[in-house]
Design an enzyme around this catalytic site. Structure first.
Site, PDB file in Angstrom:
ATOM      1  N   LYS A  22      -3.592  -1.779 -19.656  1.00  0.00           N
ATOM      2  CA  LYS A  22      -3.435  -2.044 -18.151  1.00  0.00           C
ATOM      3  C   LYS A  22      -2.555  -0.826 -17.810  1.00  0.00           C
ATOM      4  CE  LYS A  22      -0.801  -4.691 -15.988  1.00  0.00           C
ATOM      5  NZ  LYS A  22       0.257  -4.048 -14.759  1.00  0.00           N
ATOM      6  N   ASN A  23      -1.532  -0.489 -18.397  1.00  0.00           N
ATOM      7  CA  ASN A  23      -0.391   0.460 -17.699  1.00  0.00           C
ATOM      8  C   ASN A  23      -0.836   1.850 -17.914  1.00  0.00           C
ATOM      9  OD1 ASN A  23       0.955  -1.594 -16.771  1.00  0.00           O
ATOM     10  ND2 ASN A  23       2.682  -1.536 -18.032  1.00  0.00           N
ATOM     11  N   CYS A 126       4.939  -7.736  -9.186  1.00  0.00           N
ATOM     12  CA  CYS A 126       5.581  -8.940  -9.732  1.00  0.00           C
ATOM     13  C   CYS A 126       7.117  -8.966  -9.009  1.00  0.00           C
ATOM     14  CB  CYS A 126       6.013  -8.846 -11.158  1.00  0.00           C
ATOM     15  SG  CYS A 126       4.295  -9.279 -12.068  1.00  0.00           S
ATOM     16  N   ARG A 131      12.933  -3.417  -7.222  1.00  0.00           N
ATOM     17  CA  ARG A 131      11.836  -2.296  -7.247  1.00  0.00           C
ATOM     18  C   ARG A 131      11.919  -1.334  -6.244  1.00  0.00           C
ATOM     19  NH1 ARG A 131       6.925  -4.866 -10.669  1.00  0.00           N
ATOM     20  NH2 ARG A 131       7.064  -3.055 -11.880  1.00  0.00           N
ATOM     21  N   ASP A 317       8.562  -5.333 -20.950  1.00  0.00           N
ATOM     22  CA  ASP A 317       7.383  -6.102 -20.779  1.00  0.00           C
ATOM     23  C   ASP A 317       6.786  -7.117 -22.237  1.00  0.00           C
ATOM     24  OD1 ASP A 317       7.002  -5.135 -18.398  1.00  0.00           O
ATOM     25  OD2 ASP A 317       5.359  -3.813 -19.044  1.00  0.00           O
ATOM     26  N   ARG A 409      -4.013 -10.955 -14.315  1.00  0.00           N
ATOM     27  CA  ARG A 409      -3.551  -9.587 -13.861  1.00  0.00           C
ATOM     28  C   ARG A 409      -3.522  -8.672 -15.053  1.00  0.00           C
ATOM     29  NH1 ARG A 409       1.497  -8.712 -11.011  1.00  0.00           N
ATOM     30  NH2 ARG A 409       0.708  -6.663 -11.470  1.00  0.00           N
TER      31      ARG A 409
HETATM   32  C1  UD1 Z   1       6.213   0.430 -15.113  1.00  0.00           C
HETATM   33  C2  UD1 Z   1       5.028  -0.702 -15.780  1.00  0.00           C
HETATM   34  C3  UD1 Z   1       5.795  -2.092 -15.847  1.00  0.00           C
HETATM   35  C4  UD1 Z   1       7.146  -1.847 -16.510  1.00  0.00           C
HETATM   36  C5  UD1 Z   1       7.883  -0.983 -16.335  1.00  0.00           C
HETATM   37  C6  UD1 Z   1       9.104  -0.620 -17.090  1.00  0.00           C
HETATM   38  C7  UD1 Z   1       2.899   0.091 -14.850  1.00  0.00           C
HETATM   39  C8  UD1 Z   1       1.869  -0.291 -14.193  1.00  0.00           C
HETATM   40  N1  UD1 Z   1       4.039  -0.895 -14.922  1.00  0.00           N
HETATM   41  O1  UD1 Z   1       6.622  -0.251 -13.788  1.00  0.00           O
HETATM   42  O2  UD1 Z   1       4.944  -3.145 -16.598  1.00  0.00           O
HETATM   43  O3  UD1 Z   1       7.930  -3.204 -16.684  1.00  0.00           O
HETATM   44  O4  UD1 Z   1       7.367   0.388 -16.036  1.00  0.00           O
HETATM   45  O5  UD1 Z   1       9.023  -0.256 -18.400  1.00  0.00           O
HETATM   46  O6  UD1 Z   1       3.007   0.751 -15.798  1.00  0.00           O
HETATM   47  N2  UD1 Z   1      13.386   2.116  -9.750  1.00  0.00           N
HETATM   48  C9  UD1 Z   1      14.273   2.495  -8.703  1.00  0.00           C
HETATM   49  N3  UD1 Z   1      13.805   3.476  -7.882  1.00  0.00           N
HETATM   50  C10 UD1 Z   1      12.700   3.932  -8.047  1.00  0.00           C
HETATM   51  C11 UD1 Z   1      11.718   3.416  -9.044  1.00  0.00           C
HETATM   52  C12 UD1 Z   1      12.249   2.593  -9.924  1.00  0.00           C
HETATM   53  O7  UD1 Z   1      15.421   2.210  -8.816  1.00  0.00           O
HETATM   54  O8  UD1 Z   1      12.237   4.621  -6.947  1.00  0.00           O
HETATM   55  C13 UD1 Z   1      14.046   1.152 -10.871  1.00  0.00           C
HETATM   56  C14 UD1 Z   1      13.338  -0.284 -10.997  1.00  0.00           C
HETATM   57  O9  UD1 Z   1      13.570  -0.805  -9.925  1.00  0.00           O
HETATM   58  C15 UD1 Z   1      13.392  -0.557 -12.392  1.00  0.00           C
HETATM   59  C16 UD1 Z   1      13.734   0.684 -13.025  1.00  0.00           C
HETATM   60  O10 UD1 Z   1      13.779   1.979 -12.165  1.00  0.00           O
HETATM   61  O11 UD1 Z   1      14.475  -0.992 -12.346  1.00  0.00           O
HETATM   62  C17 UD1 Z   1      12.164   1.045 -13.980  1.00  0.00           C
HETATM   63  O12 UD1 Z   1      11.390   0.780 -13.057  1.00  0.00           O
HETATM   64  P1  UD1 Z   1       9.847   1.717 -13.331  1.00  0.00           P
HETATM   65  O13 UD1 Z   1       9.967   2.341 -14.607  1.00  0.00           O
HETATM   66  O14 UD1 Z   1       9.379   2.540 -12.074  1.00  0.00           O
HETATM   67  O15 UD1 Z   1       8.866   0.490 -13.467  1.00  0.00           O
HETATM   68  P2  UD1 Z   1       7.317   0.893 -12.935  1.00  0.00           P
HETATM   69  O16 UD1 Z   1       6.785   2.118 -13.309  1.00  0.00           O
HETATM   70  O17 UD1 Z   1       7.208   0.020 -11.453  1.00  0.00           O
END
Ligand code: UD1
Length: 430
Positions: A22-23, A126, A131, A317, A409
């Site tokens: 999915k990711n 979620c 985030r 995850d 999902r």
């Molecule tokens: C992706 C994955 C999710 C997984 C996560 C971490 C997908 C669709 N989803 O989510 O399943 O749990 O990686 O491996 O691929 N953050 C900030 N500012 C930002 C962006 C992120 O502070 O602008 C923080 C987030 O709150 C979190 C951390 O960075 O604490 C990691 O998040 P991120 O790697 O961005 O997760 P996703 O890409 O949303």
């Protein structure tokens, strides 16, 4: 609303085909917005998140056709989907669509790079932490974008002549922001260097696909990614890599119930750290020609401490699922979550099955109990919900998991895959 009914106690024996990730599928689908040509993706899983993103891409003008086909004598429903965004008809991604899934925010990268502007609602997804989107904004700003937040929307515009290559070092690893910056930089003028990039296999998979489309990306899968901008991208055909989270989830299910299962069409190298933790917990894991074999016969489950980390660390995850496994260990284990600040909502639900878990800040202490007992439980997020299913498989009696839309999902045909291995799992529609 559907629920999942599990009668626990059966060991798992057989073969489980692993779906496309999915990711990986989500950012690959979004990358189709970068070209007016057709991007064909194979091995796309049939999931609610994929369907939602199909709607979102359609809103921007993508023409999408799906060729469902059975592979391996009915073992898999992997789909081939063609995406053609000849013209972008809207650069706005509205709240109603984006609020349902955080990854849909990522359209901001391709829209900005190709059309010079994007108006994208702040995301949903979620409820596992705040985030924020600050890293996306800082990264795109380093490519020359002008970004304002207004009325719940992020408004981004590129300067006259388009984005320009730049250098950006992430202060914190973000998978999504790495995807977005990499996609945006493919069409920028000049070279972009991304430091402290996410090293997840899905980032490397996206880069592989973008390169097949004519991009010039090196270093994806390492902490430094270099992107030489090109004028335009073309179509390509790409196969989505296997789902390492689904792989790890079923491996933990077998470790928990006992049994002998081959996880097919997947690769151990995608999840070394998690497999090592499962091994230390007492399962035997070996690689086969087509995937991974997981066996636990008789041996008890040993307590193992883990800390979640960006790749190649233990994936956040799989944290909830590993906690499920640890509830039945023969001692005390600790699980520390470092990626998301609110990712312990499964703790109180696992407790309903008899687990003994206490929380102190970002660390959970799990005192293994010999037996879990089935109970009604509620899914709170995607990965938490599957931890309740695997705990239910190992619990005595009936477990009823409600709010299974979370599961839909991210887990393709979960009941069917488990049932074929001897589990008693069924979907109940009210
Ligand atoms: C992706 C994955 C999710 C997984 C996560 C971490 C997908 C669709 N989803 O989510 O399943 O749990 O990686 O491996 O691929 N953050 C900030 N500012 C930002 C962006 C992120 O502070 O602008 C923080 C987030 O709150 C979190 C951390 O960075 O604490 C990691 O998040 P991120 O790697 O961005 O997760 P996703 O890409 O949303």
């Amino acid at each position: 609303m559907d629920r999942i009914r599990i009668v626990g106690g059966n060991q798992l024996h057989g073969v489980i085909p692993i779906s496309g990730a999915k990711n990986a599928a989500l950012p690959l689908m979004i990358a189709s917005l970068l070209t007016d040509d057709t991007l064909t993706l194979e091995n796309v899983p049939h999931l609610a998140d994929v369907e939602q993103l199909i709607r979102i891409l359609g809103n921007h003008g993508a023409d999408i056709s799906v060729n469902g086909r059975r592979e391996r004598q009915g073992e898999s429903y992997a789909r081939t989907i063609h995406f053609t965004s000849r013209n972008i008809v809207s650069t706005t991604a509205p709240y109603e669509l984006v609020s349902k899934m955080r990854a849909s925010f990522w359209v901001i990268g391709p829209l900005l790079a190709r059309e010079g502007k994007a108006r994208v609602s702040l995301p949903g997804g979620c409820a596992i932490g705040t985030r924020p989107v600050d890293l996306f904004i800082e990264g795109l700003t380093a490519l020359g974008a002008n970004i304002e937040i207004d009325g719940g929307y992020v408004n981004a515009t590129a300067p006259e002549g388009g984005l320009t290559g730049g250098r950006y070092v992430f202060p914190k690893v973000s998978v999504g922001a790495t995807h977005v910056l990499m996609m945006a930089a493919t069409l920028a003028n000049g070279t972009t260097v991304i430091g402290n990039a996410a090293r997840e296999p899905e980032v490397a998979d996206l880069a592989k696909c973008l390169n097949a489309m004519g991009a010039r990306i090196t270093g994806a899968g390492t902490g430094t990614i270099t992107i030489e901008g090109v004028r335009s991208l073309s179509g390509a055909r790409h196969r989505v890599l296997p789902d390492r989270i689904e792989t790890g989830t079923y491996a933990m299910a077998v470790a928990m119930t006992g049994g002998d299962v081959i996880l097919e069409d997947t690769e151990a190298s995608l999840l070394d750290t998690a497999l090592e933790a499962i091994r230390r917990a007492g399962a035997e894991i070996s690689e086969t020609n087509s995937g991974i074999r997981v066996v636990r016969n008789g041996a008890g489950i040993r307590p193992v401490d883990i800390v979640t980390d960006p790749f190649p660390g233990f994936p956040t995850d799989l944290q909830a699922q590993f906690m499920g496994l640890m509830t039945k260990s023969s001692g005390v284990s600790h699980i520390t979550e470092t990626i998301f600040e609110n990712r312990f909502m499964h703790v109180q639900e696992l407790a309903r099955l008899g687990a003994k878990i206490s929380l102190s800040g970002q660390t959970a202490k799990i005192e293994g109990v010999g037996r879990l007992k089935g109970a009604p439980v509620m899914a709170t997020d995607l990965r938490a919900s599957v931890s309740l299913v695997i705990a239910g498989l190992a619990a005595e009696g009936e477990t009823m998991v409600s709010r299974v839309y979370h599961l839909d999902r991210g887990f393709e045909r979960l009941e069917e895959k488990l049932t074929r291995c001897g589990a008693h799992v069924e979907r109940v529609s009210d």
